[in-house]
Design an enzyme around this catalytic site. Structure first.
Site, mmCIF file in Angstrom:
data_model
loop_
_atom_site.group_PDB
_atom_site.id
_atom_site.type_symbol
_atom_site.label_atom_id
_atom_site.label_comp_id
_atom_site.label_asym_id
_atom_site.label_seq_id
_atom_site.Cartn_x
_atom_site.Cartn_y
_atom_site.Cartn_z
ATOM 1 N N TRP A 100 18.395 63.329 -2.770
ATOM 2 C CA TRP A 100 19.700 64.273 -3.018
ATOM 3 C C TRP A 100 20.487 63.653 -4.141
ATOM 4 O O TRP A 100 20.851 64.577 -4.970
ATOM 5 C CB TRP A 100 20.483 64.512 -1.822
ATOM 6 N N ASP A 167 29.028 63.462 -2.060
ATOM 7 C CA ASP A 167 28.352 64.356 -1.449
ATOM 8 C C ASP A 167 28.362 63.981 0.109
ATOM 9 O O ASP A 167 27.219 63.108 0.252
ATOM 10 C CB ASP A 167 26.620 64.664 -1.913
ATOM 11 N N LYS A 191 25.435 71.674 8.326
ATOM 12 C CA LYS A 191 24.891 70.313 9.419
ATOM 13 C C LYS A 191 26.017 69.959 10.304
ATOM 14 O O LYS A 191 25.595 70.221 11.608
ATOM 15 C CB LYS A 191 24.746 69.165 8.159
HETATM 16 C C1 LIG Z 1 22.617 64.996 1.250
HETATM 17 C C2 LIG Z 1 22.227 66.079 0.997
HETATM 18 N N1 LIG Z 1 22.831 66.755 -0.039
HETATM 19 C C3 LIG Z 1 22.493 68.073 -0.400
HETATM 20 C C4 LIG Z 1 21.776 69.052 0.202
HETATM 21 C C5 LIG Z 1 21.544 70.315 -0.146
HETATM 22 O O1 LIG Z 1 22.354 71.307 0.612
HETATM 23 P P1 LIG Z 1 22.269 72.830 0.274
HETATM 24 O O2 LIG Z 1 20.824 73.126 0.668
HETATM 25 O O3 LIG Z 1 23.376 73.382 1.318
HETATM 26 O O4 LIG Z 1 22.549 73.151 -1.215
HETATM 27 C C6 LIG Z 1 21.319 68.457 1.538
HETATM 28 C C7 LIG Z 1 20.497 69.394 2.378
HETATM 29 O O5 LIG Z 1 19.666 68.872 3.196
HETATM 30 C C8 LIG Z 1 21.578 67.141 2.005
HETATM 31 O O6 LIG Z 1 21.054 66.645 2.997
#
Ligand SMILES: Cc1ncc(COP(=O)(O)O)c(C=O)c1O
Length: 355
Positions: A100, A167, A191
């Protein structure tokens, strides 16, 4: 059979919240459903303001932070953060620790100078003392939990200069937080506080003021802060669900209690994993996540059997991320102790039969 979900992509909702939603979604003839609520009426503003207030109380949020209810998920924020905060030629540091944070760094490249201040190996986290932070960066981007790799930061650098943009999608509202080092925090809601469609952004005034009109209006931090997240139609239902989860969190002891529940949930699973070599969690103990437990079995074939047998017992969505395989149990706020104990018992039993 009771179904227990350990999905990484969407956390379970507390039962009490689901019960309230059931009644409000379908209130019977003559009444307006929550799904039909217009954003332009006072009832919505009351709901939004209550959700914001509950979030403020949970985080003990100082007045100089704004709360934004945006759309697009954390993935949109990967680009929106630099788009709003960086001007031509300005730089930001990125701590790359897994899938991520790498995506966040890549998405920032068209909008400014991206400096990778630390890189992890995917099995452990570079400690803050090893980050090579630059003094002239506008912010330093950090992913507090890498859900794919199962890694989590448990402490953060002091507020000594360049603010952190985090994030926190995977661990937002799972523990108390000292706000001072953070200039901006973002988290997709699905989540730990509801359903997809809503991104919560907590942003310091200095960063709100940095927004310079490049981002589309609904994704512009300054315009949304000014308009109380109503530049255009907000995700009304997702905000309603988040509001109920926030109220639930407050009613259940706040973030200190959420942290205790989180520790209590992770414990029995790591205890099984650490018993012997059958299950393997690659991360060192200091970095392994309490909200995203990644583990492996000696052979991939055995993992398929594990997944099949677990599912037959109602323990679902335990497959690891496609990019690295293995197994994964997400323990977000809505996951119950009962679910975790059922999984731990299954893991012990599986090891006895197949180990
Ligand atoms: C740490 C993290 N950041 C970002 C995301 C992406 O989230 P989204 O699909 O809502 O854009 C996730 C999705 O699992 C994640 O676990």
């Amino acid at each position: 059979m009771t179904l227990f979900s350990f999905a990484s992509a969407q956390g379970p909702l507390p039962r009490e919240v689901l019960t309230q939603l059931r009644d409000e979604i379908n209130p019977g003839a003559g009444a307006l459903s929550l799904l039909e609520l217009p954003f332009s009426v006072p009832a919505f503003e009351e709901m939004r303001a209550a959700a914001e207030q509950d979030l403020r109380e949970l985080l003990a949020l100082p007045e100089d932070y704004s709360v934004l209810f945006l759309q697009g998920g954390a993935s949109a924020m990967f680009a929106l953060v630099p788009m709003n905060l960086l001007r031509r030629g300005e730089a930001a540091d990125y701590i790359e620790t897994g899938l991520w944070s790498r995506r966040a760094a890549r998405a920032a490249q068209p909008w400014g100078v991206v400096r990778v201040a630390a890189s992890g190996d995917g099995r452990s986290l570079p400690p803050a003392t090893q980050w090579r932070r630059s003094g002239d960066a506008v912010y330093c981007h950090l992913t507090t939990t890498e859900t794919v790799e199962g890694l989590q930061y448990f402490s953060f650098p002091a507020a000594d200069g360049v603010p952190i943009v985090a994030d926190m999608t995977a661990d937002f509202l799972t523990r108390p937080l000292q706000l001072a080092p953070f200039g901006l925090i973002y988290a997709s809601a699905q989540k730990n506080l509801g359903i997809a469609g809503l991104t919560i952004v907590v942003v310091h005034r200095a960063f709100v003021e940095r927004a310079h009109g490049i981002a589309p209006a609904p994704l512009d931090f300054a315009r949304q802060a000014e308009a109380r997240s109503k530049v255009n139609t907000p995700p009304v239902f997702a905000i309603a669900v988040a509001g109920k989860v926030l109220r639930w969190l407050r009613g259940n002891g706040g973030l200190a209690a959420a942290e205790e529940r989180g520790e209590r949930k992770a414990k029995p699973l790591y205890a099984v994993i650490d018993d012997d070599d059958f299950y393997d969690a690659p991360a060192p103990k200091r970095d392994r996540s309490r909200v995203s437990l990644r583990f492996h079995l000696p052979e991939p074939r055995l993992e398929e059997t594990f997944l099949r047998e677990a599912e037959a017992q109602g323990l679902v969505h335990l497959r690891g991320h496609a990019e690295i395989g293995g197994l994964r149990a997400a323990l977000y706020n809505g996951v119950t102790q009962e679910a975790v104990e059922a999984l731990a018992a299954f893991m012990r039993d599986f090891r006895q039969r197949r180990g």
